[in-house]
Design a protein around this motif. Sequence first.
Motif, PDB file in Angstrom:
ATOM      1  N   ALA A 110       0.202  52.707  62.719  1.00 58.05           N
ATOM      2  CA  ALA A 110       1.457  51.957  62.512  1.00 58.05           C
ATOM      3  C   ALA A 110       2.598  52.571  63.522  1.00 58.05           C
ATOM      4  O   ALA A 110       3.501  51.738  63.919  1.00 58.05           O
ATOM      5  CB  ALA A 110       1.939  52.317  61.122  1.00 58.05           C
ATOM      6  N   GLN A 111       2.591  53.556  63.914  1.00 53.13           N
ATOM      7  CA  GLN A 111       3.373  54.340  64.958  1.00 53.13           C
ATOM      8  C   GLN A 111       3.318  53.703  66.103  1.00 53.13           C
ATOM      9  O   GLN A 111       4.083  53.429  66.855  1.00 53.13           O
ATOM     10  CB  GLN A 111       3.315  55.721  64.928  1.00 53.13           C
ATOM     11  CG  GLN A 111       3.787  56.670  63.769  1.00 53.13           C
ATOM     12  CD  GLN A 111       4.225  58.110  64.129  1.00 53.13           C
ATOM     13  OE1 GLN A 111       4.959  58.105  65.121  1.00 53.13           O
ATOM     14  NE2 GLN A 111       3.856  59.114  63.265  1.00 53.13           N
ATOM     15  N   THR A 112       2.039  53.528  66.779  1.00 54.82           N
ATOM     16  CA  THR A 112       1.731  53.196  68.045  1.00 54.82           C
ATOM     17  C   THR A 112       1.957  51.661  68.249  1.00 54.82           C
ATOM     18  O   THR A 112       2.434  51.085  69.015  1.00 54.82           O
ATOM     19  CB  THR A 112       0.395  53.710  68.660  1.00 54.82           C
ATOM     20  OG1 THR A 112      -0.540  53.445  67.579  1.00 54.82           O
ATOM     21  CG2 THR A 112       0.472  55.181  68.554  1.00 54.82           C
TER      22      THR A 112
ATOM     23  N   ASP B 153       5.616  50.904  66.136  1.00 53.92           N
ATOM     24  CA  ASP B 153       6.985  51.804  66.507  1.00 53.92           C
ATOM     25  C   ASP B 153       7.570  52.050  65.036  1.00 53.92           C
ATOM     26  O   ASP B 153       8.867  52.147  65.166  1.00 53.92           O
ATOM     27  CB  ASP B 153       7.609  51.140  67.412  1.00 53.92           C
ATOM     28  CG  ASP B 153       8.656  51.947  68.089  1.00 53.92           C
ATOM     29  OD1 ASP B 153       8.410  53.188  68.240  1.00 53.92           O
ATOM     30  OD2 ASP B 153       9.861  51.770  68.270  1.00 53.92           O
ATOM     31  N   TRP B 154       6.733  52.282  64.157  1.00 51.82           N
ATOM     32  CA  TRP B 154       7.186  52.579  62.702  1.00 51.82           C
ATOM     33  C   TRP B 154       7.096  54.130  62.656  1.00 51.82           C
ATOM     34  O   TRP B 154       6.184  55.066  62.800  1.00 51.82           O
ATOM     35  CB  TRP B 154       6.254  52.104  61.964  1.00 51.82           C
ATOM     36  CG  TRP B 154       6.578  52.159  60.322  1.00 51.82           C
ATOM     37  CD1 TRP B 154       7.487  51.822  59.687  1.00 51.82           C
ATOM     38  CD2 TRP B 154       6.069  53.136  59.372  1.00 51.82           C
ATOM     39  NE1 TRP B 154       7.544  52.271  58.238  1.00 51.82           N
ATOM     40  CE2 TRP B 154       6.517  53.021  58.088  1.00 51.82           C
ATOM     41  CE3 TRP B 154       4.741  53.930  59.552  1.00 51.82           C
ATOM     42  CZ2 TRP B 154       5.842  53.651  57.068  1.00 51.82           C
ATOM     43  CZ3 TRP B 154       4.264  54.599  58.504  1.00 51.82           C
ATOM     44  CH2 TRP B 154       4.831  54.474  57.240  1.00 51.82           C
ATOM     45  N   HIS B 155       8.211  54.651  62.030  1.00 52.61           N
ATOM     46  CA  HIS B 155       8.397  56.082  62.290  1.00 52.61           C
ATOM     47  C   HIS B 155       9.100  56.549  60.754  1.00 52.61           C
ATOM     48  O   HIS B 155      10.423  56.502  60.591  1.00 52.61           O
ATOM     49  CB  HIS B 155       9.383  56.760  63.268  1.00 52.61           C
ATOM     50  CG  HIS B 155       8.655  56.438  64.582  1.00 52.61           C
ATOM     51  ND1 HIS B 155       7.524  56.930  65.122  1.00 52.61           N
ATOM     52  CD2 HIS B 155       9.026  55.531  65.464  1.00 52.61           C
ATOM     53  CE1 HIS B 155       7.181  56.578  66.342  1.00 52.61           C
ATOM     54  NE2 HIS B 155       8.178  55.473  66.731  1.00 52.61           N
ATOM     55  N   PRO B 156       8.273  57.080  59.783  1.00 56.27           N
ATOM     56  CA  PRO B 156       8.831  57.250  58.543  1.00 56.27           C
ATOM     57  C   PRO B 156       9.234  58.543  58.389  1.00 56.27           C
ATOM     58  O   PRO B 156       9.350  59.309  59.135  1.00 56.27           O
ATOM     59  CB  PRO B 156       7.486  57.216  57.438  1.00 56.27           C
ATOM     60  CG  PRO B 156       6.537  57.508  58.284  1.00 56.27           C
ATOM     61  CD  PRO B 156       6.940  56.932  59.674  1.00 56.27           C
ATOM     62  N   ARG B 157      10.409  58.574  57.341  1.00 56.50           N
ATOM     63  CA  ARG B 157      10.953  59.939  57.249  1.00 56.50           C
ATOM     64  C   ARG B 157      10.319  60.717  56.398  1.00 56.50           C
ATOM     65  O   ARG B 157       9.234  60.204  55.821  1.00 56.50           O
ATOM     66  CB  ARG B 157      12.349  59.645  56.324  1.00 56.50           C
ATOM     67  CG  ARG B 157      12.290  59.192  54.763  1.00 56.50           C
ATOM     68  CD  ARG B 157      13.282  58.314  54.359  1.00 56.50           C
ATOM     69  NE  ARG B 157      13.431  56.992  54.986  1.00 56.50           N
ATOM     70  CZ  ARG B 157      14.408  56.423  54.867  1.00 56.50           C
ATOM     71  NH1 ARG B 157      15.683  56.628  54.402  1.00 56.50           N
ATOM     72  NH2 ARG B 157      14.302  55.151  55.437  1.00 56.50           N
ATOM     73  N   PRO B 158      10.442  62.142  56.522  1.00 55.75           N
ATOM     74  CA  PRO B 158       9.402  63.023  55.809  1.00 55.75           C
ATOM     75  C   PRO B 158       9.435  63.022  54.231  1.00 55.75           C
ATOM     76  O   PRO B 158      10.430  62.332  53.515  1.00 55.75           O
ATOM     77  CB  PRO B 158      10.278  64.608  56.127  1.00 55.75           C
ATOM     78  CG  PRO B 158      11.301  64.017  57.379  1.00 55.75           C
ATOM     79  CD  PRO B 158      11.695  62.715  57.064  1.00 55.75           C
ATOM     80  N   ALA B 159       8.406  63.245  53.772  1.00 51.00           N
ATOM     81  CA  ALA B 159       8.054  63.407  52.480  1.00 51.00           C
ATOM     82  C   ALA B 159       8.936  63.895  51.491  1.00 51.00           C
ATOM     83  O   ALA B 159       9.425  63.361  50.588  1.00 51.00           O
ATOM     84  CB  ALA B 159       6.552  63.764  52.197  1.00 51.00           C
ATOM     85  N   ALA B 160       9.388  65.050  51.856  1.00 51.96           N
ATOM     86  CA  ALA B 160      10.453  65.935  50.922  1.00 51.96           C
ATOM     87  C   ALA B 160      11.630  64.925  50.821  1.00 51.96           C
ATOM     88  O   ALA B 160      12.165  64.948  49.916  1.00 51.96           O
ATOM     89  CB  ALA B 160      10.728  67.098  51.738  1.00 51.96           C
ATOM     90  N   GLU B 161      12.144  64.459  52.108  1.00 48.60           N
ATOM     91  CA  GLU B 161      13.327  63.580  51.875  1.00 48.60           C
ATOM     92  C   GLU B 161      13.342  62.437  50.849  1.00 48.60           C
ATOM     93  O   GLU B 161      14.208  62.267  50.197  1.00 48.60           O
ATOM     94  CB  GLU B 161      13.773  62.909  53.298  1.00 48.60           C
ATOM     95  CG  GLU B 161      15.132  62.444  53.306  1.00 48.60           C
ATOM     96  CD  GLU B 161      15.162  61.893  54.905  1.00 48.60           C
ATOM     97  OE1 GLU B 161      15.917  60.698  55.059  1.00 48.60           O
ATOM     98  OE2 GLU B 161      14.890  62.467  55.857  1.00 48.60           O
ATOM     99  N   SER B 162      12.113  61.812  50.688  1.00 48.97           N
ATOM    100  CA  SER B 162      11.804  60.736  49.924  1.00 48.97           C
ATOM    101  C   SER B 162      11.875  61.381  48.468  1.00 48.97           C
ATOM    102  O   SER B 162      12.211  60.574  47.550  1.00 48.97           O
ATOM    103  CB  SER B 162      10.387  60.172  50.170  1.00 48.97           C
ATOM    104  OG  SER B 162      10.181  59.834  51.415  1.00 48.97           O
TER     105      SER B 162
END
Length: 345
Positions: free
Chosen positions: A314-316, A319-328
């Motif tokens: 998904a990133q390559t 170009d999808w870049h999720p926020r860190p798990a802790a933030e969620s």
Amino acid sequence: MQKQLVVVTGGSGFIAIHIIRQLLQQGYAVRTTVRSLAKAPVIKEMLTNGGITDLSALEIVVADLAHDEHWSEAMAGATYAIDVASPTPKLNFKNKAEMIRPAVDGVRRVLTASRDAGVKRVVLTSAYGAIFAGHKNRTTPYTEADWSDLNWKAIHPYQESKTRAELAAWDFINHEGRGLELTTVNPVAVMGPVLSAKYSHSNIQIQQFLEGQVKAVPNVDSGYVDVRDVASLHLLAMTAPQANGERFLATTGETLSMLDVANVLRQAFPAFASQLPTKTIPNAAVKLAAKARPELRMVASLVGTYAETSNHKAQTLLDWHPRPAAESIIATAQSMIDLGIVTKP
């Protein structure tokens, strides 16, 4: 210029409401299906809580995955469809067909109606459960190339239902699709802000932790991902030419234990520290308890299992870049506190 219409199934669900929110923000018209129009007020409430002030581009219609009626009307005029609706895990089911048949039949209904209405592409919300089950002695992160092993005797009916439903979708596209495009999104455990006190069961684990209902946790590792990032991945999967015919694992690539989740909350919300679990239940105790309590069987099948995942594709590709798990995880808890779902001790 007329707005492109996107049909989103199961509009009152946690993932669906965030998809609808982002579609409206990006200028699409949205038609969402519900089993009953009684859900319409809570959909509007959640969107309003999510910052949507103009609901004129939203239409709410009745169409039930268990019945053929209304699906052709629901899909009429749509450019895209996002099929999020699915039977949720039943803890006490008479037999596995109760979960599997509705999932498979529902996907086929949506795809048939989409094809017949001339929809360009369907994005199906599948699950990590269609990827990881039954892989023994795993040592490398799960990817979209993996499928759950339907011959594994201990596979939970929920994971089997998600696997069979996704396989049925690809089979339909290959044999009956007549040019209909398909992309699937397979999320790991989904966290993030809930938008209504009336509809918060998606993150019941966080609520139970904060309310002190859980004194000790099973030894279960999981990937986590924010619902806002899951929604954005659906939108990328809907429009990107290179997404056609692909599966995308929605994960941050991090793996957390349930105790790790409790520790994230402990650090972010010190007022709740005394409520949060600090101990792990031995694996053997969980498995023994599951023999007498069917609702524990899914957890029992997961204790001590490898759960690393990769979001490289998904990133390559998108170009999808999720926020860190802790933030969620923190966002989930904060929304529950803000909405009064959870009160401070």
